[in-house]
Design an enzyme around this catalytic site. Structure first.
Site, PDB file in Angstrom:
ATOM      1  CE1 TYR A   4      -3.965  -2.164   5.564  1.00  0.00           C
ATOM      2  CE2 TYR A   4      -3.119  -0.016   4.917  1.00  0.00           C
ATOM      3  CZ  TYR A   4      -3.660  -1.240   4.572  1.00  0.00           C
ATOM      4  OH  TYR A   4      -3.901  -1.540   3.248  1.00  0.00           O
TER       5      TYR A   4
ATOM      6  CB  SER B 109      -0.895  -0.010   1.246  1.00  0.00           C
ATOM      7  OG  SER B 109      -1.516   1.243   1.444  1.00  0.00           O
TER       8      SER B 109
END
Length: 329
Positions: free
Chosen positions: A216, A203
């Site tokens: 995350y 990501s």
């Protein structure tokens, strides 16, 4: 009468010089070898840079993936489903893996309705034993997986102090350990055949820190680190591993249902991405054997420039761009 053997005065000096020469000679050879290695390294490095530049202007032709066995985790929804559908249309044999039977079955049905080949398996990627059993079952039922796409992941979004221990452990198990268990399960057959491709869904949160995504971000940095280290490990493996490729994907905000409250100051410049558009770019990158991509692609170089800035300057630029996620749970 005692006889004394006369020794030439310079004999000991000559032997000392001979010893010095014998010691210096290997050192000279070592220096010459290192110089040759330096020159050879520079030439090879420049060659790879030139190849990358040419590849940027003239992208390689997409490889044929028909009849390749493609396994996708998290195939029951979102980008996992979109990627699965595209490989199905390209003639690949798609192995759909998800913990959700209903969504997984729906993905398989859609692929088959388009005359594609697909198989469904339910598996918890955090369970190493279950993953190893999955690999054995897929091998017996379908064949050896040649493209592994580690897509399964979750994204709780809240300040770090509001995360429970269970949330963090569960997320790390899925986003990080799940990648490792799948690699351990499916890499051996790729090494035996010297044929395969491993894909990790990282990501942009795995390239820069973002508020409300501290755990995350850590998990996605880890996913990217796993891929980089794995590529180095196989490069240094004495076996021929040139037939195994790696692709790390770092998307921006994609409308998959994970990003519930995106905060974007410049909507036209940094709009959220449709899952279908993201899937098109992912499949294209895999077929062209790209080592790493961002979605959109211009963020790849923008992030490299951002990382050159001192921390204070980076914070100022982050404040100006004003992009991120607000807490949603």
């Amino acid at each position: 009468m005692q006889f004394i053997k006369n020794t030439p005065k310079n004999s000991s000096q000559n032997s000392t010089k001979a010893n010095l020469c014998s010691e210096q000679k290997p050192q000279i050879i070592l220096v010459i070898r290192i110089l040759f290695e330096v020159v050879w390294t520079i030439l090879r490095t420049n060659y790879e840079i030139l190849k990358a530049i040419i590849k940027w202007f003239i992208p390689p032709e997409p490889k044929d993936v028909s009849d390749e066995i493609v396994l996708i985790t998290g195939a029951g929804h979102g980008m996992g489903r979109e990627v699965a559908l595209r490989f199905g249309k390209l003639g690949a044999i798609v192995i759909c893996v998800d913990i959700n039977p209903q969504g997984n079955e729906e993905t398989v049905k859609i692929i088959k309705q388009g005359k594609g080949k697909a198989f469904r398996y339910e598996c918890d990627v955090t369970n190493r034993e279950a993953v190893l059993k999955l690999a054995d079952q897929v091998s017996r039922d379908v064949g050896e997986v040649s493209i592994l796409i580690n897509n399964a992941g979750i994204m709780p979004c809240k300040p770090v102090l509001r995360h429970s221990e269970k949330e963090i452990r569960t997320m790390m198990d899925i986003n990080v350990n799940g990648n490792l268990w799948m690699i351990q399960a499916f890499l051996p057959s790729m090494l035996e055949r010297n044929h395969g491709h491993i894909v990790a869904m990282s990501s942009m949160a795995g390239k820069m820190g973002l508020r409300n995504l501290v755990p995350y971000c850590g998990s996605k940095y880890a996913a990217r680190g796993i891929m980089e280290a794995l590529a180095v490990e196989l490069h240094e493996d004495p076996r021929d591993t040139n037939g195994i490729n790696f692709t790390t994907v770092s998307p921006y905000i994609v409308n998959t249902g994970l990003c519930l409250k995106p905060r974007i100051r410049f909507q036209r410049l940094m709009k959220t991405i449709d899952p279908g558009d993201a899937a098109d770019q992912i499949v294209d990158a895999i077929r062209r054997d790209y080592h790493e991509i961002t979605i959109p692609s211009d963020l790849y170089y923008g992030n490299k420039i951002f990382n050159l800035l001192p921390p204070g300057a980076g914070k100022i630029l982050t404040d100006f761009i004003g992009t991120g996620l607000d807490p949603h749970d």
